[in-house]
Design a protein around this motif. Structure first.
Motif, PDB file in Angstrom:
ATOM      1  N   LEU A   1       0.825  -1.198   0.000  1.00 46.87           N
ATOM      2  CA  LEU A   1       0.000   0.000   0.000  1.00 46.87           C
ATOM      3  C   LEU A   1       0.861   1.251   0.000  1.00 46.87           C
ATOM      4  O   LEU A   1       0.583   2.213  -0.718  1.00 46.87           O
ATOM      5  N   GLU A   2       1.920   1.233   0.763  1.00 46.09           N
ATOM      6  CA  GLU A   2       2.836   2.365   0.826  1.00 46.09           C
ATOM      7  C   GLU A   2       3.481   2.615  -0.541  1.00 46.09           C
ATOM      8  O   GLU A   2       3.596   3.747  -0.990  1.00 46.09           O
ATOM      9  N   ALA A   3       3.882   1.555  -1.204  1.00 45.87           N
ATOM     10  CA  ALA A   3       4.498   1.677  -2.524  1.00 45.87           C
ATOM     11  C   ALA A   3       3.510   2.247  -3.544  1.00 45.87           C
ATOM     12  O   ALA A   3       3.884   3.061  -4.394  1.00 45.87           O
ATOM     13  N   MET A   4       2.253   1.837  -3.439  1.00 47.52           N
ATOM     14  CA  MET A   4       1.234   2.346  -4.357  1.00 47.52           C
ATOM     15  C   MET A   4       0.971   3.823  -4.128  1.00 47.52           C
ATOM     16  O   MET A   4       0.771   4.578  -5.075  1.00 47.52           O
ATOM     17  N   SER A   5       0.952   4.264  -2.882  1.00 47.43           N
ATOM     18  CA  SER A   5       0.625   5.658  -2.590  1.00 47.43           C
ATOM     19  C   SER A   5       1.668   6.603  -3.160  1.00 47.43           C
ATOM     20  O   SER A   5       1.357   7.747  -3.487  1.00 47.43           O
ATOM     21  N   ALA A   6       2.909   6.146  -3.329  1.00 44.29           N
ATOM     22  CA  ALA A   6       3.946   6.985  -3.918  1.00 44.29           C
ATOM     23  C   ALA A   6       3.606   7.311  -5.368  1.00 44.29           C
ATOM     24  O   ALA A   6       3.969   8.376  -5.871  1.00 44.29           O
ATOM     25  N   ASP A   7       2.907   6.407  -6.053  1.00 44.15           N
ATOM     26  CA  ASP A   7       2.520   6.637  -7.441  1.00 44.15           C
ATOM     27  C   ASP A   7       1.250   7.466  -7.576  1.00 44.15           C
ATOM     28  O   ASP A   7       0.983   8.019  -8.634  1.00 44.15           O
ATOM     29  N   ILE A   8       0.461   7.552  -6.513  1.00 45.02           N
ATOM     30  CA  ILE A   8      -0.831   8.226  -6.579  1.00 45.02           C
ATOM     31  C   ILE A   8      -0.730   9.671  -6.105  1.00 45.02           C
ATOM     32  O   ILE A   8      -1.238  10.584  -6.755  1.00 45.02           O
ATOM     33  N   PHE A   9      -0.080   9.903  -4.977  1.00 46.72           N
ATOM     34  CA  PHE A   9       0.012  11.237  -4.390  1.00 46.72           C
ATOM     35  C   PHE A   9       1.427  11.775  -4.551  1.00 46.72           C
ATOM     36  O   PHE A   9       2.396  11.071  -4.305  1.00 46.72           O
ATOM     37  N   GLU A  10       1.508  13.034  -4.962  1.00 43.23           N
ATOM     38  CA  GLU A  10       2.823  13.631  -5.201  1.00 43.23           C
ATOM     39  C   GLU A  10       3.552  14.010  -3.920  1.00 43.23           C
ATOM     40  O   GLU A  10       4.761  14.176  -3.932  1.00 43.23           O
ATOM     41  N   SER A  11       2.800  14.175  -2.818  1.00 40.78           N
ATOM     42  CA  SER A  11       3.441  14.572  -1.562  1.00 40.78           C
ATOM     43  C   SER A  11       2.615  14.052  -0.392  1.00 40.78           C
ATOM     44  O   SER A  11       1.449  13.672  -0.545  1.00 40.78           O
ATOM     45  N   ASP A  12       3.221  14.064   0.780  1.00 39.01           N
ATOM     46  CA  ASP A  12       2.501  13.680   1.991  1.00 39.01           C
ATOM     47  C   ASP A  12       1.358  14.646   2.266  1.00 39.01           C
ATOM     48  O   ASP A  12       0.301  14.255   2.753  1.00 39.01           O
ATOM     49  N   GLU A  13       1.558  15.918   1.945  1.00 40.96           N
ATOM     50  CA  GLU A  13       0.516  16.922   2.156  1.00 40.96           C
ATOM     51  C   GLU A  13      -0.713  16.636   1.286  1.00 40.96           C
ATOM     52  O   GLU A  13      -1.844  16.771   1.733  1.00 40.96           O
ATOM     53  N   GLU A  14      -0.471  16.216   0.051  1.00 35.66           N
ATOM     54  CA  GLU A  14      -1.585  15.882  -0.839  1.00 35.66           C
ATOM     55  C   GLU A  14      -2.351  14.674  -0.305  1.00 35.66           C
ATOM     56  O   GLU A  14      -3.587  14.653  -0.324  1.00 35.66           O
TER      57      GLU A  14
ATOM     58  N   ASP B   1      -2.507  13.796   2.876  1.00 42.14           N
ATOM     59  CA  ASP B   1      -3.210  14.268   4.075  1.00 42.14           C
ATOM     60  C   ASP B   1      -4.487  15.021   3.711  1.00 42.14           C
ATOM     61  O   ASP B   1      -5.526  14.846   4.360  1.00 42.14           O
ATOM     62  N   GLU B   2      -4.438  15.858   2.666  1.00 42.23           N
ATOM     63  CA  GLU B   2      -5.627  16.584   2.217  1.00 42.23           C
ATOM     64  C   GLU B   2      -6.709  15.619   1.747  1.00 42.23           C
ATOM     65  O   GLU B   2      -7.891  15.784   2.059  1.00 42.23           O
ATOM     66  N   PHE B   3      -6.307  14.606   1.003  1.00 44.08           N
ATOM     67  CA  PHE B   3      -7.255  13.611   0.515  1.00 44.08           C
ATOM     68  C   PHE B   3      -7.911  12.862   1.677  1.00 44.08           C
ATOM     69  O   PHE B   3      -9.129  12.675   1.709  1.00 44.08           O
ATOM     70  N   LEU B   4      -7.100  12.449   2.641  1.00 46.72           N
ATOM     71  CA  LEU B   4      -7.642  11.723   3.794  1.00 46.72           C
ATOM     72  C   LEU B   4      -8.578  12.595   4.611  1.00 46.72           C
ATOM     73  O   LEU B   4      -9.648  12.145   5.037  1.00 46.72           O
TER      74      LEU B   4
ATOM     75  N   PHE C   1     -10.365  15.127   3.562  1.00 44.33           N
ATOM     76  CA  PHE C   1     -11.592  15.273   2.785  1.00 44.33           C
ATOM     77  C   PHE C   1     -12.452  14.012   2.873  1.00 44.33           C
ATOM     78  O   PHE C   1     -13.658  14.078   3.090  1.00 44.33           O
ATOM     79  N   THR C   2     -11.821  12.849   2.729  1.00 42.43           N
ATOM     80  CA  THR C   2     -12.549  11.574   2.778  1.00 42.43           C
ATOM     81  C   THR C   2     -13.215  11.377   4.126  1.00 42.43           C
ATOM     82  O   THR C   2     -14.395  11.021   4.198  1.00 42.43           O
ATOM     83  N   TYR C   3     -12.481  11.618   5.216  1.00 40.32           N
ATOM     84  CA  TYR C   3     -13.048  11.467   6.557  1.00 40.32           C
ATOM     85  C   TYR C   3     -14.207  12.438   6.761  1.00 40.32           C
ATOM     86  O   TYR C   3     -15.252  12.076   7.312  1.00 40.32           O
ATOM     87  N   ALA C   4     -14.055  13.684   6.324  1.00 37.23           N
ATOM     88  CA  ALA C   4     -15.112  14.687   6.486  1.00 37.23           C
ATOM     89  C   ALA C   4     -16.365  14.284   5.708  1.00 37.23           C
ATOM     90  O   ALA C   4     -17.486  14.415   6.207  1.00 37.23           O
ATOM     91  N   GLU C   5     -16.194  13.798   4.491  1.00 37.31           N
ATOM     92  CA  GLU C   5     -17.339  13.387   3.682  1.00 37.31           C
ATOM     93  C   GLU C   5     -18.061  12.189   4.301  1.00 37.31           C
ATOM     94  O   GLU C   5     -19.275  12.118   4.275  1.00 37.31           O
ATOM     95  N   ARG C   6     -17.319  11.270   4.865  1.00 41.41           N
ATOM     96  CA  ARG C   6     -17.939  10.100   5.485  1.00 41.41           C
ATOM     97  C   ARG C   6     -18.745  10.484   6.716  1.00 41.41           C
ATOM     98  O   ARG C   6     -19.748   9.870   7.036  1.00 41.41           O
ATOM     99  N   ARG C   7     -18.280  11.490   7.427  1.00 45.34           N
ATOM    100  CA  ARG C   7     -18.944  11.909   8.663  1.00 45.34           C
ATOM    101  C   ARG C   7     -20.039  12.957   8.424  1.00 45.34           C
ATOM    102  O   ARG C   7     -20.816  13.244   9.313  1.00 45.34           O
ATOM    103  N   ARG C   8     -20.088  13.528   7.241  1.00 45.87           N
ATOM    104  CA  ARG C   8     -21.023  14.617   6.939  1.00 45.87           C
ATOM    105  C   ARG C   8     -22.466  14.210   7.194  1.00 45.87           C
ATOM    106  O   ARG C   8     -23.233  14.950   7.796  1.00 45.87           O
TER     107      ARG C   8
END
Length: 68
Positions: free
Chosen positions: A38-51, A53-56, A58-65
């Protein structure tokens, strides 16, 4: 009296419905076996740790909305 094609919307042809198993086979997808995979895959999907973190966030907020 003739009608133009602008009077009728163009409807794309229907694609066949495939099961999840058929889609997985078609994409040659493999299940994630470990956290390292999973860690290896995330390097190909997100350009940075900040990106990531933003995705996570957003995902958590949408699930709890709708829960509140």
């Amino acid at each position: 009296m003739s009608t133009s094609s602008a009077d009728h919307p163009v409807i794309p042809p229907r694609r066949p419905r495939l099961s999840v198993e058929e889609l997985v086979r078609a994409k040659n997808a493999k299940p994630i076996q470990s956290l390292a995979d999973l860690e290896a895959m995330s390097a190909d999907i997100f350009e940075s740790d900040e990106e990531l973190d933003e995705f996570l966030a957003f995902t958590y907020a949408e699930r709890r909305r709708d829960v509140a």
